[in-house]
Motif scaffolding. Structure first.
Motif, short mmCIF file in Angstrom:
data_model
loop_
_atom_site.label_atom_id
_atom_site.label_comp_id
_atom_site.label_asym_id
_atom_site.label_seq_id
_atom_site.Cartn_x
_atom_site.Cartn_y
_atom_site.Cartn_z
N SER A 39 -70.11 18.49 2.90
CA SER A 39 -68.98 19.26 3.43
C SER A 39 -68.24 18.40 4.44
O SER A 39 -68.82 17.53 5.09
N PHE A 40 -66.94 18.65 4.56
CA PHE A 40 -66.13 17.88 5.51
C PHE A 40 -64.79 18.58 5.73
O PHE A 40 -64.34 19.38 4.91
N PHE A 61 -64.96 22.56 -3.64
CA PHE A 61 -64.35 23.82 -3.22
C PHE A 61 -63.48 23.57 -1.99
O PHE A 61 -63.96 23.05 -0.97
N CYS A 62 -62.21 23.95 -2.09
CA CYS A 62 -61.30 23.91 -0.95
C CYS A 62 -61.31 25.28 -0.30
O CYS A 62 -60.85 26.26 -0.90
N ARG A 86 -55.11 19.29 4.18
CA ARG A 86 -55.88 19.42 5.41
C ARG A 86 -56.66 20.73 5.38
O ARG A 86 -56.10 21.81 5.57
N SER A 87 -57.93 20.67 5.11
CA SER A 87 -58.73 21.88 5.02
C SER A 87 -60.21 21.53 5.07
O SER A 87 -60.59 20.36 5.18
N TYR A 88 -61.04 22.57 5.00
CA TYR A 88 -62.50 22.40 4.95
C TYR A 88 -62.92 22.40 3.48
O TYR A 88 -62.49 23.25 2.70
N PHE A 89 -63.78 21.44 3.13
CA PHE A 89 -64.24 21.31 1.74
C PHE A 89 -65.76 21.38 1.67
O PHE A 89 -66.47 20.90 2.57
N PHE A 90 -66.23 21.99 0.60
CA PHE A 90 -67.66 22.03 0.27
C PHE A 90 -67.83 21.47 -1.13
O PHE A 90 -67.07 21.83 -2.04
N THR A 129 -67.45 33.77 -2.29
CA THR A 129 -68.49 33.57 -1.27
C THR A 129 -68.39 32.18 -0.65
O THR A 129 -68.48 32.03 0.58
N ILE A 130 -68.20 31.18 -1.48
CA ILE A 130 -68.15 29.81 -0.97
C ILE A 130 -66.84 29.52 -0.26
O ILE A 130 -66.83 28.93 0.83
N THR A 131 -65.73 29.94 -0.83
CA THR A 131 -64.43 29.55 -0.25
C THR A 131 -64.07 30.35 1.01
O THR A 131 -63.17 29.93 1.75
#
Length: 280
Positions: A39-40, A61-62, A86-90, A129-131
């Motif tokens: 994740s980042f 996943f964004c 620009r976002s959080y990713f898994f 659930t993930i996003t």
């Protein structure tokens, strides 16, 4: 002949993912066909998320509040920008050829391609659930709850399971320095069978896959350079990895990264790469 293969040593790296963030979290699995979770936040201005060849499939996943999305991404064959949002990713990075089978989609269809997650895995609940989460551990557990039963069923039905594991282990152990004829002879199959299995299960011809594995071994070696890199280091490394000479290695590296080994190592030190990579 082949038997049950354990401890397959493949550690696929995407260094430009790490360079695009101030903190890159990595949870190593090396089981269930999964290399690792990661994740980042894409929060380093000017550093795009660039994928380099690794022979793997990722689910990315964004987790954007307004426009979440998820793709299943096959290996690239040349460096390519995969995201600049620009976002959080898994993400989940699978071991080459060892994940569960994606229904109605051939492995070759993923190569140099990104297919929407919901077109392949029609699980809107998991997607939501993930996003909608920013908790790395909760995202991992949610994914594994869905994935492990599918993986176990897929393994039970996979007639080529042991052969794929054997091929992957052999190629990794030789850092990609093995011919298709040698793989076939060692495994006890024909060259035609080996080519057929690779095309179906890995999505790539074995010769190209071996090239990508050798490149990944080269990346691993360069990532571990503690001192300034000199021609002597590169010359020795080119010999160890089976390149014709140092120039051949540099050409291959440039083809797959758009930079030279020397400049790559310099960039790792400049951004303090190891401080950004957090293994948990």
């Amino acid at each position: 002949m082949i038997g049950d293969q354990n401890k397959i040593i493949v550690s696929p790296k995407q260094p430009y993912f790490v360079m695009a963030t101030s903190r890159y979290y990595k949870a190593v699995v090396m089981d269930y066909g999964i290399s690792h979770f990661y994740s980042f936040n894409n929060d380093v201005i000017g550093n795009e998320v660039i994928a380099v060849p690794d022979g793997c499939i990722d689910m990315l996943f964004c987790c954007d509040d307004k426009q979440p999305y998820a793709n299943i991404c096959g290996t690239v064959l040349q460096p390519r920008i995969v995201n600049n949002k620009r976002s959080y990713f898994f993400g989940i990075r699978f071991m080459p050829g060892l994940s569960f089978n994606f229904n109605h989609v051939a492995m070759s269809d993923f190569v140099e391609n990104q297919i929407p997650f919901l077109e392949v895995i029609k699980n809107k609940e998991l997607f939501d659930t993930i996003t909608t989460s920013r908790d790395f551990n909760n995202q991992i557990q949610a994914f594994l709850k869905m994935y492990i039963p599918l993986y176990q069923q897929s393994q039970a039905e996979d007639k080529n399971r042991n052969l794929k594991q054997f091929l992957l282990k052999k190629i990794s152990a030789t850092a990609g320095q093995i011919k298709v004829s040698e793989l076939a002879e060692t495994a006890g199959y024909s060259v035609r069978t080996i080519n057929k299995v690779f095309s179906r299960e890995f999505g790539l011809p074995p010769k190209i896959f071996c090239k990508l594995i050798r490149f990944q071994h080269l990346l691993s070696n360069l990532n571990n350079f503690d001192k300034n890199i000199f021609d002597a280091n590169l010359a020795q490394l080119s010999i160890e990895l089976g390149y014709y000479d140092q120039s051949h290695m540099i050409r291959d590296f440039y083809e797959l990264t758009n930079t030279t080994p020397g400049k790559y190592v310099h960039s790792l030190k400049e951004i303090e790469y190891n401080k950004r990579l957090i293994v948990i």
